[in-house]
Design a protein around this motif. Structure first.
Motif, PDB file in Angstrom:
ATOM      1  N   ALA A   1       0.810  -1.217   0.000  1.00  0.00           N
ATOM      2  CA  ALA A   1       0.000   0.000   0.000  1.00  0.00           C
ATOM      3  C   ALA A   1       0.845   1.269   0.000  1.00  0.00           C
ATOM      4  CB  ALA A   1      -0.947   0.003   1.203  1.00  0.00           C
ATOM      5  N   ASP A   2       2.109   1.180   0.386  1.00  0.00           N
ATOM      6  CA  ASP A   2       3.062   2.293   0.289  1.00  0.00           C
ATOM      7  C   ASP A   2       2.537   3.563   0.967  1.00  0.00           C
ATOM      8  OD1 ASP A   2       5.416   3.540  -0.452  1.00  0.00           O
ATOM      9  OD2 ASP A   2       4.653   4.164  -2.420  1.00  0.00           O
ATOM     10  N   GLY A   3       2.112   3.439   2.217  1.00  0.00           N
ATOM     11  CA  GLY A   3       1.711   4.598   2.994  1.00  0.00           C
ATOM     12  C   GLY A   3       0.271   5.030   2.837  1.00  0.00           C
ATOM     13  N   ASN A   4      -0.503   4.348   1.996  1.00  0.00           N
ATOM     14  CA  ASN A   4      -1.878   4.747   1.719  1.00  0.00           C
ATOM     15  C   ASN A   4      -2.840   3.844   2.500  1.00  0.00           C
ATOM     16  OD1 ASN A   4      -4.484   5.085   0.499  1.00  0.00           O
ATOM     17  ND2 ASN A   4      -3.488   5.960  -1.296  1.00  0.00           N
ATOM     18  N   ALA A   5      -3.424   4.375   3.580  1.00  0.00           N
ATOM     19  CA  ALA A   5      -4.309   3.578   4.427  1.00  0.00           C
ATOM     20  C   ALA A   5      -5.588   3.192   3.697  1.00  0.00           C
ATOM     21  CB  ALA A   5      -4.647   4.345   5.705  1.00  0.00           C
ATOM     22  N   HIS A   6      -6.091   4.067   2.819  1.00  0.00           N
ATOM     23  CA  HIS A   6      -7.296   3.728   2.065  1.00  0.00           C
ATOM     24  C   HIS A   6      -7.085   2.479   1.234  1.00  0.00           C
ATOM     25  CE1 HIS A   6      -9.361   3.777  -1.891  1.00  0.00           C
ATOM     26  NE2 HIS A   6     -10.432   3.906  -1.140  1.00  0.00           N
ATOM     27  N   ASP A   7      -5.951   2.424   0.513  1.00  0.00           N
ATOM     28  CA  ASP A   7      -5.689   1.272  -0.342  1.00  0.00           C
ATOM     29  C   ASP A   7      -5.539  -0.005   0.480  1.00  0.00           C
ATOM     30  OD1 ASP A   7      -5.763   3.072  -2.378  1.00  0.00           O
ATOM     31  OD2 ASP A   7      -3.685   2.817  -3.016  1.00  0.00           O
ATOM     32  N   ALA A   8      -4.840   0.091   1.614  1.00  0.00           N
ATOM     33  CA  ALA A   8      -4.652  -1.088   2.466  1.00  0.00           C
ATOM     34  C   ALA A   8      -5.983  -1.589   2.995  1.00  0.00           C
ATOM     35  CB  ALA A   8      -3.712  -0.753   3.625  1.00  0.00           C
ATOM     36  N   LEU A   9      -6.831  -0.692   3.480  1.00  0.00           N
ATOM     37  CA  LEU A   9      -8.117  -1.103   4.033  1.00  0.00           C
ATOM     38  C   LEU A   9      -9.078  -1.569   2.944  1.00  0.00           C
ATOM     39  CD1 LEU A   9      -8.563   1.722   6.690  1.00  0.00           C
ATOM     40  CD2 LEU A   9      -7.963  -0.675   7.102  1.00  0.00           C
ATOM     41  N   ALA A  10      -9.015  -0.941   1.764  1.00  0.00           N
ATOM     42  CA  ALA A  10      -9.855  -1.398   0.654  1.00  0.00           C
ATOM     43  C   ALA A  10      -9.490  -2.819   0.253  1.00  0.00           C
ATOM     44  CB  ALA A  10      -9.713  -0.451  -0.537  1.00  0.00           C
ATOM     45  N   ALA A  11      -8.193  -3.154   0.304  1.00  0.00           N
ATOM     46  CA  ALA A  11      -7.755  -4.498  -0.028  1.00  0.00           C
ATOM     47  C   ALA A  11      -8.221  -5.509   1.028  1.00  0.00           C
ATOM     48  CB  ALA A  11      -6.237  -4.544  -0.174  1.00  0.00           C
ATOM     49  N   VAL A  12      -8.105  -5.158   2.300  1.00  0.00           N
ATOM     50  CA  VAL A  12      -8.575  -6.050   3.366  1.00  0.00           C
ATOM     51  C   VAL A  12     -10.079  -6.260   3.256  1.00  0.00           C
ATOM     52  CG1 VAL A  12      -8.906  -6.281   5.858  1.00  0.00           C
ATOM     53  CG2 VAL A  12      -6.712  -5.502   4.966  1.00  0.00           C
ATOM     54  N   PHE A  13     -10.807  -5.160   3.085  1.00  0.00           N
ATOM     55  CA  PHE A  13     -12.256  -5.245   2.958  1.00  0.00           C
ATOM     56  C   PHE A  13     -12.637  -6.107   1.751  1.00  0.00           C
ATOM     57  CE2 PHE A  13     -16.398  -3.850   1.505  1.00  0.00           C
ATOM     58  CZ  PHE A  13     -17.131  -3.702   2.668  1.00  0.00           C
ATOM     59  N   GLY A  14     -11.964  -5.862   0.619  1.00  0.00           N
ATOM     60  CA  GLY A  14     -12.258  -6.631  -0.583  1.00  0.00           C
ATOM     61  C   GLY A  14     -11.943  -8.105  -0.424  1.00  0.00           C
ATOM     62  N   ALA A  15     -10.820  -8.418   0.230  1.00  0.00           N
ATOM     63  CA  ALA A  15     -10.449  -9.813   0.445  1.00  0.00           C
ATOM     64  C   ALA A  15     -11.462 -10.519   1.339  1.00  0.00           C
ATOM     65  CB  ALA A  15      -9.056  -9.896   1.058  1.00  0.00           C
ATOM     66  N   ALA A  16     -11.909  -9.827   2.393  1.00  0.00           N
ATOM     67  CA  ALA A  16     -12.912 -10.416   3.273  1.00  0.00           C
ATOM     68  C   ALA A  16     -14.217 -10.656   2.524  1.00  0.00           C
ATOM     69  CB  ALA A  16     -13.150  -9.497   4.475  1.00  0.00           C
ATOM     70  N   TYR A  17     -14.588  -9.721   1.668  1.00  0.00           N
ATOM     71  CA  TYR A  17     -15.816  -9.865   0.881  1.00  0.00           C
ATOM     72  C   TYR A  17     -15.706 -11.043  -0.090  1.00  0.00           C
ATOM     73  CZ  TYR A  17     -19.581  -8.718  -2.370  1.00  0.00           C
ATOM     74  OH  TYR A  17     -20.699  -8.771  -3.168  1.00  0.00           O
ATOM     75  N   LEU A  18     -14.579 -11.136  -0.799  1.00  0.00           N
ATOM     76  CA  LEU A  18     -14.397 -12.232  -1.749  1.00  0.00           C
ATOM     77  C   LEU A  18     -14.414 -13.590  -1.057  1.00  0.00           C
ATOM     78  CD1 LEU A  18     -11.588 -10.766  -4.056  1.00  0.00           C
ATOM     79  CD2 LEU A  18     -14.014 -11.039  -4.612  1.00  0.00           C
ATOM     80  N   ALA A  19     -13.738 -13.670   0.088  1.00  0.00           N
ATOM     81  CA  ALA A  19     -13.697 -14.935   0.823  1.00  0.00           C
ATOM     82  C   ALA A  19     -15.081 -15.319   1.323  1.00  0.00           C
ATOM     83  CB  ALA A  19     -12.716 -14.826   1.993  1.00  0.00           C
ATOM     84  N   THR A  20     -15.821 -14.349   1.810  1.00  0.00           N
ATOM     85  CA  THR A  20     -17.176 -14.619   2.302  1.00  0.00           C
ATOM     86  C   THR A  20     -18.086 -15.066   1.172  1.00  0.00           C
ATOM     87  OG1 THR A  20     -16.922 -12.971   4.064  1.00  0.00           O
ATOM     88  CG2 THR A  20     -19.163 -13.620   3.491  1.00  0.00           C
ATOM     89  N   GLU A  21     -18.018 -14.375   0.029  1.00  0.00           N
ATOM     90  CA  GLU A  21     -18.849 -14.737  -1.123  1.00  0.00           C
ATOM     91  C   GLU A  21     -18.522 -16.126  -1.643  1.00  0.00           C
ATOM     92  OE1 GLU A  21     -21.432 -12.699  -2.862  1.00  0.00           O
ATOM     93  OE2 GLU A  21     -21.312 -12.162  -0.730  1.00  0.00           O
ATOM     94  N   ALA A  22     -17.267 -16.526  -1.512  1.00  0.00           N
ATOM     95  CA  ALA A  22     -16.844 -17.844  -1.982  1.00  0.00           C
ATOM     96  C   ALA A  22     -17.152 -18.948  -0.965  1.00  0.00           C
ATOM     97  CB  ALA A  22     -15.350 -17.827  -2.295  1.00  0.00           C
TER      98      ALA A  22
END
Length: 392
Positions: free
Chosen positions: A246-267
């Motif tokens: 994420a290179d210092g960008n908290a939005h990108d890091a949290l968007a990735a965590v949120f997205g990963a949790a969503y993908l895992a849940t949907e699967a």
């Protein structure tokens, strides 16, 4: 990090309810009441607002920082804390105790310029923060709201510090316009612009919020996942790798965590693994825009974005803008011309990027043999689809 909050959430989590304990706390659009790794920034902000502790309006100052540095998080946390410390937030502005205390003389108002794009919306946002009285959403004119605000701040013991967040984004209300709107109450207000940069010609002081260092971003993600995910869902090495990416960008890091949790849940997966994280990271464009910018759009534009994401699901299917417009229109109540206009508008605002299609000259090219172009989202689409309420 609130230990009592962690314990309470884990006690209420059901044994077989999955690894996501609190989806909201994982969201990149949610700000925590205690920003992680921003102690020195909060101290600088407290220095800037210190006159308020002596019941004087502070001088104007700007808060600036790169994308994902937490400028919105620190200012919303600060204003919430100041409101709690300087008086009962449920009481109207200017009320006093029987002993004559004037603690409520200065109010701290946060205005999100992404959602406050007109004079009417601005006055309504400020008035709603200054009083518990209901402020109408319709049936009154802008001049009426202007007069209500002027009357509310007419007394010398009623003043407001107004933070205008995202003032430098496309289509938002800028600071020059805010000053025009507040001209009648200029002596009773201090305006604080929040954004990537200070307003053009700004001559006030500036509080700079630096990008997160890697260990700070690790702490940010760890604090969120410790509350939002079941223990052991993401190990420390995964969080460190995510912070480095994420290179210092908290939005990108949290968007990735949120997205990963969503993908895992949907699967239907039992946990988040590397394939979910990699897919979620790939969905976050480098140098892209905050997902909240897409979520702040009118519902009609959000519906078009939802449809665009769905028709572009296959990366090998590179359709021209004209074809995309036709396909989206067929599944909506909008005409192809309206959809096309919306798409170009969103591209002009930076939410979509026009990309040339690497193929032979198409029908969209017109004279001169211009190659057709397609559109790519500049925001995390997984988080957007999960968070938007605008669906066809």
């Amino acid at each position: 990090m609130d230990l009592a909050e962690r314990i309470a959430r884990r006690r209420t989590a059901q044994p077989h309810s999955g690894f996501v304990l609190d989806r909201e706390v994982l969201s990149p659009t949610v700000h925590r009441s205690e920003p992680v790794g921003r102690g020195s920034t909060l101290e600088a902000l407290l220095d800037a607002v210190e006159p308020a502790f002596s019941n004087s309006l502070p001088e104007p100052f700007a808060v600036v920082g790169p994308a994902g540095s937490g400028t919105s998080a620190v200012i919303t946390a600060l204003f919430a804390a100041l409101t709690a410390e300087l008086g009962d937030s449920t009481r109207a502005i200017g009320t006093t105790t029987r002993a004559g205390s004037d603690r409520r003389a200065i109010r701290f108002v946060y205005v999100d310029a992404r959602r406050t794009t007109s004079a009417f919306a601005f006055y309504r946002a400020v008035l709603s923060s200054l009083s518990t009285d209901s402020v109408p959403t319709s049936g009154v004119g802008t001049d009426d709201l202007h007069d209500r605000l002027a009357a509310r701040l007419a007394r010398p013991d009623r003043r407001a510090v107004i933070a205008v967040d995202h003032h430098d984004e496309p289509e938002t209300i800028d600071v020059a316009r805010v000053r025009e709107l507040l001209e009648a109450v200029d002596e009773s207000t201090t305006v604080i612009p929040i954004g990537r940069r200070a307003p053009t010609g700004w001559d006030g002081s500036v509080v700079e919020v630096p990008a997160y260092r890697q260990h700070e971003l690790v702490d940010v993600v760890t604090e969120r996942t410790a509350v939002g995910l079941a223990a052991g869902t993401l190990d420390h090495q995964a969080v460190r790798s995510l912070a480095e990416w994420a290179d210092g960008n908290a939005h990108d890091a949290l968007a990735a965590v949120f997205g990963a949790a969503y993908l895992a849940t949907e699967a239907g997966a039992e946990t988040i693994d590397d394939r979910h994280l990699e897919a979620a990271k790939a969905d976050v464009p480098g140098g892209g825009v905050h997902v909240d910018r897409a979520l702040a759009l009118p519902e009609s534009r959000q519906r078009v974005l939802v449809a665009l994401i769905q028709v572009c699901d296959d990366e090998t299917d590179r359709r021209s803008i004209r074809t995309l417009s036709d396909d989206i229109a067929r599944s909506s109540s909008l005409t192809s011309g309206t959809v096309k206009r919306f798409l170009y508008e969103l591209a002009d605002r930076g939410l979509l990027e026009r990309v040339s299609i690497n193929e032979a000259v198409g029908s969209e090219g017109g004279s001169g043999g211009r190659r057709p172009s397609t559109l790519e989202p500049r925001f995390p689409t997984i988080a957007f689809q999960a968070l938007t309420t605008a669906q066809e």
